[in-house]
Design an enzyme around this catalytic site. Structure first.
Site, PDB file in Angstrom:
ATOM      1  N   TYR A 181      33.432 -21.322  21.304  1.00  0.00           N
ATOM      2  CA  TYR A 181      34.772 -21.744  20.897  1.00  0.00           C
ATOM      3  C   TYR A 181      35.201 -23.078  21.512  1.00  0.00           C
ATOM      4  O   TYR A 181      36.321 -23.520  21.277  1.00  0.00           O
ATOM      5  CB  TYR A 181      35.792 -20.662  21.238  1.00  0.00           C
ATOM      6  CG  TYR A 181      35.723 -19.436  20.334  1.00  0.00           C
ATOM      7  CD1 TYR A 181      34.685 -19.250  19.444  1.00  0.00           C
ATOM      8  CD2 TYR A 181      36.706 -18.451  20.390  1.00  0.00           C
ATOM      9  CE1 TYR A 181      34.618 -18.128  18.640  1.00  0.00           C
ATOM     10  CE2 TYR A 181      36.649 -17.332  19.584  1.00  0.00           C
ATOM     11  CZ  TYR A 181      35.597 -17.164  18.714  1.00  0.00           C
ATOM     12  OH  TYR A 181      35.527 -16.058  17.909  1.00  0.00           O
ATOM     13  N   LYS A 191      25.010 -10.288  25.737  1.00  0.00           N
ATOM     14  CA  LYS A 191      23.835 -10.087  24.875  1.00  0.00           C
ATOM     15  C   LYS A 191      22.639 -10.783  25.519  1.00  0.00           C
ATOM     16  O   LYS A 191      21.926 -11.582  24.899  1.00  0.00           O
ATOM     17  CB  LYS A 191      24.120 -10.629  23.468  1.00  0.00           C
ATOM     18  CG  LYS A 191      23.076 -10.246  22.425  1.00  0.00           C
ATOM     19  CD  LYS A 191      22.974  -8.756  22.172  1.00  0.00           C
ATOM     20  CE  LYS A 191      21.952  -8.472  21.075  1.00  0.00           C
ATOM     21  NZ  LYS A 191      21.673  -7.026  20.950  1.00  0.00           N
ATOM     22  N   ASP A 226      26.541  -5.215  20.975  1.00  0.00           N
ATOM     23  CA  ASP A 226      26.413  -4.316  19.825  1.00  0.00           C
ATOM     24  C   ASP A 226      26.572  -2.863  20.250  1.00  0.00           C
ATOM     25  O   ASP A 226      27.235  -2.064  19.565  1.00  0.00           O
ATOM     26  CB  ASP A 226      25.090  -4.548  19.094  1.00  0.00           C
ATOM     27  CG  ASP A 226      23.893  -4.661  20.034  1.00  0.00           C
ATOM     28  OD1 ASP A 226      24.082  -4.812  21.254  1.00  0.00           O
ATOM     29  OD2 ASP A 226      22.755  -4.610  19.529  1.00  0.00           O
ATOM     30  N   ASP A 286      36.835 -11.783  21.315  1.00  0.00           N
ATOM     31  CA  ASP A 286      37.634 -11.968  20.113  1.00  0.00           C
ATOM     32  C   ASP A 286      37.365 -10.849  19.114  1.00  0.00           C
ATOM     33  O   ASP A 286      38.283 -10.276  18.519  1.00  0.00           O
ATOM     34  CB  ASP A 286      37.300 -13.333  19.509  1.00  0.00           C
ATOM     35  CG  ASP A 286      38.265 -13.755  18.414  1.00  0.00           C
ATOM     36  OD1 ASP A 286      39.280 -13.058  18.204  1.00  0.00           O
ATOM     37  OD2 ASP A 286      38.007 -14.782  17.769  1.00  0.00           O
ATOM     38  N   ASP A 329      39.754  -6.773  18.475  1.00  0.00           N
ATOM     39  CA  ASP A 329      40.289  -6.339  17.182  1.00  0.00           C
ATOM     40  C   ASP A 329      39.803  -4.938  16.841  1.00  0.00           C
ATOM     41  O   ASP A 329      40.551  -4.097  16.333  1.00  0.00           O
ATOM     42  CB  ASP A 329      39.876  -7.315  16.081  1.00  0.00           C
ATOM     43  CG  ASP A 329      40.725  -8.581  16.067  1.00  0.00           C
ATOM     44  OD1 ASP A 329      41.452  -8.811  17.060  1.00  0.00           O
ATOM     45  OD2 ASP A 329      40.670  -9.328  15.076  1.00  0.00           O
TER      46      ASP A 329
END
Length: 325
Positions: free
Chosen positions: A123, A168, A198, A222, A226
């Site tokens: 980002y 990850k 994951d 991010d 959600d």
């Protein structure tokens, strides 16, 4: 000295949910004697159309002068406003508490807090295209990781002293492994475990109670927050804070929701709970708790928007919560 608060109503449902939250903010400030100096600035899609820039110079000047920014959701120009504010004032920790609210249907029982690194990772916006190849740089620094890990430690020490680091590193063996290793060093003395992103997504749905404080990178945070918000009952209930060393910004997690803008049915609870986080950042946990209790009472009495089973408007909910305070 008053706290200087800059309000950015935003786009879509932003002005509606922010208006509702301002009833609560002003009621709480008056009741508990918090001195606020509130100013408003236009930024976002409407500002882009009107001034040719999503963050006009006047808005930026007011943001520079403010102690804290209270912002509604932004539309297509979100990166030009939200990310600019995060980067300009080095708001390096994104705090997103996720907890069920009484009377709101949820997927599972959940009570955790995400601490998301907020100014690094992909980002940073370092993207390039060379012919038919597109490249994005993922940037992780030791300094950035240590400072956000210290924030996670602070929350863990207030809760169960348990942190899960999400990464990850089995695929991104340099950048993600670096984030994990630096974070683990900074969190020594706490109960720390780690998960691949994951697997963490799966576990948030299967067994969310296994998480307490979650520390992760910008992009993973991010996405996962959600998902976690939906597990708790919906993104319309999810608040967030962007914290730096001397300045902060508070905003709902949800977007501008242009499809329901102007209908008066947007849920203001995420924005109101973001206001509670703002008061807590100011050192007024008593005010924050009063807002949270008022939100819960509003839901219990059936004063809620249609998305969570009610029939009240955005502003009616805001005014009722303010009246409880």
């Amino acid at each position: 000295m008053p706290y200087k608060v800059l309000v950015i109503p935003g786009d879509g449902v932003g002005p509606e949910v922010v208006e509702a939250a301002l009833y609560v903010i002003k009621a709480a400030a008056s009741k508990y004697g918090v001195d606020l100096e509130i100013k408003t600035a236009e930024a976002g899609d409407a500002a882009l159309r009107r001034y040719g820039t999503a963050m006009p110079p006047e808005a930026l000047k007011l943001a520079d002068e403010a102690d804290v920014i209270f912002k509604g959701p932004i539309g297509e120009s979100a990166y030009d406003v939200t990310s600019l504010i995060r980067m300009r004032y080095l708001l390096y920790a994104n705090i997103r508490p996720v907890k069920n609210l009484p009377g709101v249907p949820a997927v599972k029982e959940i009570d955790c807090i995400f601490v998301r690194e907020n100014v690094e990772d992909v980002y940073v916006g370092a993207e390039y295209r060379v012919g038919d190849v597109a490249i994005a740089l993922k940037v992780i620094t030791e300094k950035g990781t240590r400072r956000v890990a210290r924030v996670a430690r602070k929350y863990a020490e207030m809760r169960g002293r348990r942190v899960t680091i999400i990464h990850k590193a089995n695929v991104l063996r340099v950048v993600d492994a670096f984030f994990r290793d630096v974070a683990m060093e900074e969190l020594r003395g706490l109960e720390v475990d780690q998960m691949y992103v994951d697997a963490a997504a799966m576990e948030l749905v299967r067994n969310p109670k296994r998480f307490d404080v979650v520390l992760t990178t910008n992009q993973y945070g991010d996405i996962l927050t959600d998902l976690a918000a939906q597990v708790a009952g919906g993104i319309g209930l999810a608040p967030s804070g962007n914290i730096g060393d001397s300045k902060a910004m508070f905003e709902p997690v949800h977007g501008a929701a242009f499809d329901i803008a102007g209908k008066g049915i947007a849920n203001p609870i995420a924005t109101i709970l973001s206001a509670a986080m703002m008061f807590e950042w100011m050192g007024r946990k008593d005010v924050a708790n009063a807002i949270i209790v008022a939100v819960e009472k509003s839901i219990e009495k059936g004063i809620k928007t249609p998305d969570i089973g009610g029939d009240k408007s955005t502003i009616e909910v805001g005014k009722f919560i303010a009246s409880i305070i």
